[in-house]
Design a protein around this motif. Structure first.
Motif, PDB file in Angstrom:
ATOM      1  N   LEU A 255      -7.108   5.544   3.537  1.00  0.00           N
ATOM      2  CA  LEU A 255      -7.652   4.440   4.334  1.00  0.00           C
ATOM      3  C   LEU A 255      -7.825   4.842   5.795  1.00  0.00           C
ATOM      4  CD1 LEU A 255      -5.625   1.406   2.932  1.00  0.00           C
ATOM      5  CD2 LEU A 255      -8.115   1.653   2.892  1.00  0.00           C
TER       6      LEU A 255
ATOM      7  N   THR B  53      -8.459  13.383  -6.033  1.00  0.00           N
ATOM      8  CA  THR B  53      -7.028  13.134  -6.144  1.00  0.00           C
ATOM      9  C   THR B  53      -6.462  14.005  -7.259  1.00  0.00           C
ATOM     10  OG1 THR B  53      -5.351  11.427  -6.587  1.00  0.00           O
ATOM     11  CG2 THR B  53      -7.440  11.224  -7.745  1.00  0.00           C
TER      12      THR B  53
ATOM     13  N   GLN C 126      -9.140   0.569  -3.140  1.00  0.00           N
ATOM     14  CA  GLN C 126      -8.636  -0.075  -1.926  1.00  0.00           C
ATOM     15  C   GLN C 126      -9.442   0.330  -0.696  1.00  0.00           C
ATOM     16  OE1 GLN C 126      -7.153  -2.713  -0.125  1.00  0.00           O
ATOM     17  NE2 GLN C 126      -5.684  -2.418  -1.787  1.00  0.00           N
ATOM     18  N   CYS C 127      -9.867   1.603  -0.647  1.00  0.00           N
ATOM     19  CA  CYS C 127     -10.708   2.044   0.471  1.00  0.00           C
ATOM     20  C   CYS C 127     -12.023   1.259   0.501  1.00  0.00           C
ATOM     21  CB  CYS C 127     -11.009   3.540   0.345  1.00  0.00           C
ATOM     22  SG  CYS C 127      -9.605   4.623   0.730  1.00  0.00           S
TER      23      CYS C 127
ATOM     24  N   THR D 230      -2.680   6.100  -0.432  1.00  0.00           N
ATOM     25  CA  THR D 230      -3.725   5.139  -0.091  1.00  0.00           C
ATOM     26  C   THR D 230      -3.794   4.932   1.411  1.00  0.00           C
ATOM     27  OG1 THR D 230      -3.415   4.034  -2.223  1.00  0.00           O
ATOM     28  CG2 THR D 230      -4.570   2.799  -0.517  1.00  0.00           C
TER      29      THR D 230
ATOM     30  N   ILE E 287       0.841  -1.202   0.000  1.00  0.00           N
ATOM     31  CA  ILE E 287       0.000   0.000   0.000  1.00  0.00           C
ATOM     32  C   ILE E 287       0.873   1.247   0.000  1.00  0.00           C
ATOM     33  CG2 ILE E 287      -1.602   1.352   1.417  1.00  0.00           C
ATOM     34  CD1 ILE E 287      -2.981  -1.211   2.184  1.00  0.00           C
TER      35      ILE E 287
ATOM     36  N   GLY F 270      -3.762  10.199  -8.531  1.00  0.00           N
ATOM     37  CA  GLY F 270      -3.562   8.907  -7.890  1.00  0.00           C
ATOM     38  C   GLY F 270      -2.235   8.869  -7.168  1.00  0.00           C
ATOM     39  N   GLY F 271      -1.666   7.679  -7.046  1.00  0.00           N
ATOM     40  CA  GLY F 271      -0.395   7.494  -6.344  1.00  0.00           C
ATOM     41  C   GLY F 271       0.775   7.878  -7.230  1.00  0.00           C
TER      42      GLY F 271
ATOM     43  N   THR G   4     -13.571   8.159  -8.447  1.00  0.00           N
ATOM     44  CA  THR G   4     -12.374   8.980  -8.274  1.00  0.00           C
ATOM     45  C   THR G   4     -12.558  10.275  -9.057  1.00  0.00           C
ATOM     46  OG1 THR G   4     -10.932   7.064  -7.974  1.00  0.00           O
ATOM     47  CG2 THR G   4      -9.893   9.128  -8.649  1.00  0.00           C
TER      48      THR G   4
ATOM     49  N   THR H 188      -6.548   4.007  -5.180  1.00  0.00           N
ATOM     50  CA  THR H 188      -6.756   4.378  -3.778  1.00  0.00           C
ATOM     51  C   THR H 188      -8.218   4.243  -3.387  1.00  0.00           C
ATOM     52  OG1 THR H 188      -4.861   5.874  -3.746  1.00  0.00           O
ATOM     53  CG2 THR H 188      -6.577   6.266  -2.123  1.00  0.00           C
TER      54      THR H 188
ATOM     55  N   TYR I 147      -1.920   0.561  -7.572  1.00  0.00           N
ATOM     56  CA  TYR I 147      -1.750   1.946  -7.136  1.00  0.00           C
ATOM     57  C   TYR I 147      -1.183   2.830  -8.232  1.00  0.00           C
ATOM     58  CZ  TYR I 147      -2.479  -0.730  -2.987  1.00  0.00           C
ATOM     59  OH  TYR I 147      -3.023  -1.607  -2.073  1.00  0.00           O
TER      60      TYR I 147
END
Length: 354
Positions: free
Chosen positions: A76, A99, A139-140, A72, A68, A102-103, A152, A136, A130
């Motif tokens: 979370l 966002t 995953q949440c 994220t 993770i 994203g990541g 998103t 993200t 990710y």
């Protein structure tokens, strides 16, 4: 009937717990910045507004968290604060997360590995979820069993207000009975590098990170044990030219549209929360006066939060409203982005819906 916000959470430079946000913000005299550990963060920044002591595996536990990424983990944690407080999960609960892209660090690392490793497929497969912009939010939903619509929103600094408007749409169309909406942003070497090159070398901005989430529900179907903190009276979005004078005019028009839709005269606004730009502060001062700006701590105390900016502004307004009797008073929140997107929201605080 307009929806209402009934709970919020925040993971910020003032601490992992939401309760730390308001005392820290009201006591702060400048950005809550700390020295950057250059062994951990290979960046040129000397300071940043980091969530103190935040480590994904320490906060969320070691099981299932090896891959993770930081953004994220922040999201979370913020969502988990609301779920732990009793927010219902399952099929009727939606998630809308703002966002930037994203990541970013995950995207950067994976792309680099594809280019420099012996073969393009010599990359860490656990990082792939990710790399995708909606990783993200997904995953949440998985982590907290949120099986309603999962969305998103990538609207840069206006992501938080855009997410709030999208939450209104989900509720008004019956797609969900409750919506968790907000924004998250990480601090990373990749973000620092890109930010410096897109802003220009003379910008002294201090980067920040964090996640803030709101629970939005229909006014006539508030969950057990919860009371409305604010009615979402209006959310207006728009696009503005990049020239400061044109931006001021476009933002003023956007705010006036939101006030008109909410049926609120500018003179009735108790609190005004502009984004970190000087243009926004000037517009708010002209429309509402300096006293309205003083009712809420400035969001830039948390550094440049990028996509999480609007969500934190909303959290600061809601938290400030709990400090004094403000039933029925009005707050205005705006955000603008340097690429031209603008947004304005009008909240009626502690509303009497009887």
């Amino acid at each position: 009937m307009n929806p209402v916000i009934t709970a919020w959470s925040a993971v910020s430079a003032f601490g992992v717990d939401s309760e730390a946000l308001l005392p820290g913000a009201w006591a702060a005299t400048g950005p809550e910045a700390s020295p950057v550990d250059h062994e951990r963060w290979p960046v040129s920044d000397d300071t940043a507004c980091l969530v103190p002591g935040f480590d994904v595996r320490e906060v969320l536990g070691r099981k299932g968290t090896r891959s993770i990424d930081r953004v994220t983990g922040l999201a979370l944690t913020a969502v988990g604060r609301l779920v732990d407080a009793g927010v219902e999960t399952g099929d009727d609960t939606a998630l809308v997360l703002g966002t930037t892209s994203g990541g970013l660090q995950s995207q950067w690392t994976t792309t680099t590995d594809m280019l420099v490793q012996d073969k393009p497929f010599y990359i860490d497969p656990s990082a792939i979820p990710y790399v995708i912009m909606n990783g993200t939010a997904g995953q949440c939903a998985i982590w907290h069993t949120l099986r309603g619509p999962n969305t998103t929103i990538a609207a840069a600094r206006t992501s938080g207000l855009t997410a709030l408007r999208y939450a209104r749409t989900l509720l008004s169309t019956g797609r969900a009975r409750r919506v968790l909406c907000g924004g998250a942003e990480e601090y990373s070497a990749s973000r620092s590098w890109l930010d410096r090159r897109t802003r220009g070398g003379d910008d002294a901005t201090v980067l920040g990170e964090g996640a803030a989430m709101l629970l939005v529900e229909p006014a006539n179907a508030v969950g057990p044990g919860r009371t409305p903190l604010a009615e979402v009276a209006a959310v207006e979005l728009g696009v503005a030219p990049l020239d400061d004078a044109d931006l001021a005019g476009a933002l003023t028009a956007c705010v006036r549209r939101a006030l008109d839709r909410a049926g609120v005269p500018a003179g009735d606004v108790w609190a005004a929360s502009p984004g970190p730009s000087a243009v926004e502060r000037a517009v708010h001062t002209e429309l509402f006066g300096a006293q309205a700006l003083a009712a809420v701590p400035a969001v830039d105390l948390l550094g440049d939060l990028a996509a999480a900016t609007g969500a934190f502004q909303l959290a600061l307004v809601l938290g400030s409203a709990a400090r004094e009797p403000v039933a029925g008073r009005v707050a205005v929140i705006t955000t603008t982005d340097r690429e031209g997107s603008i947004g304005a929201a009008v909240l009626r605080l502690n509303p009497d819906l009887s």
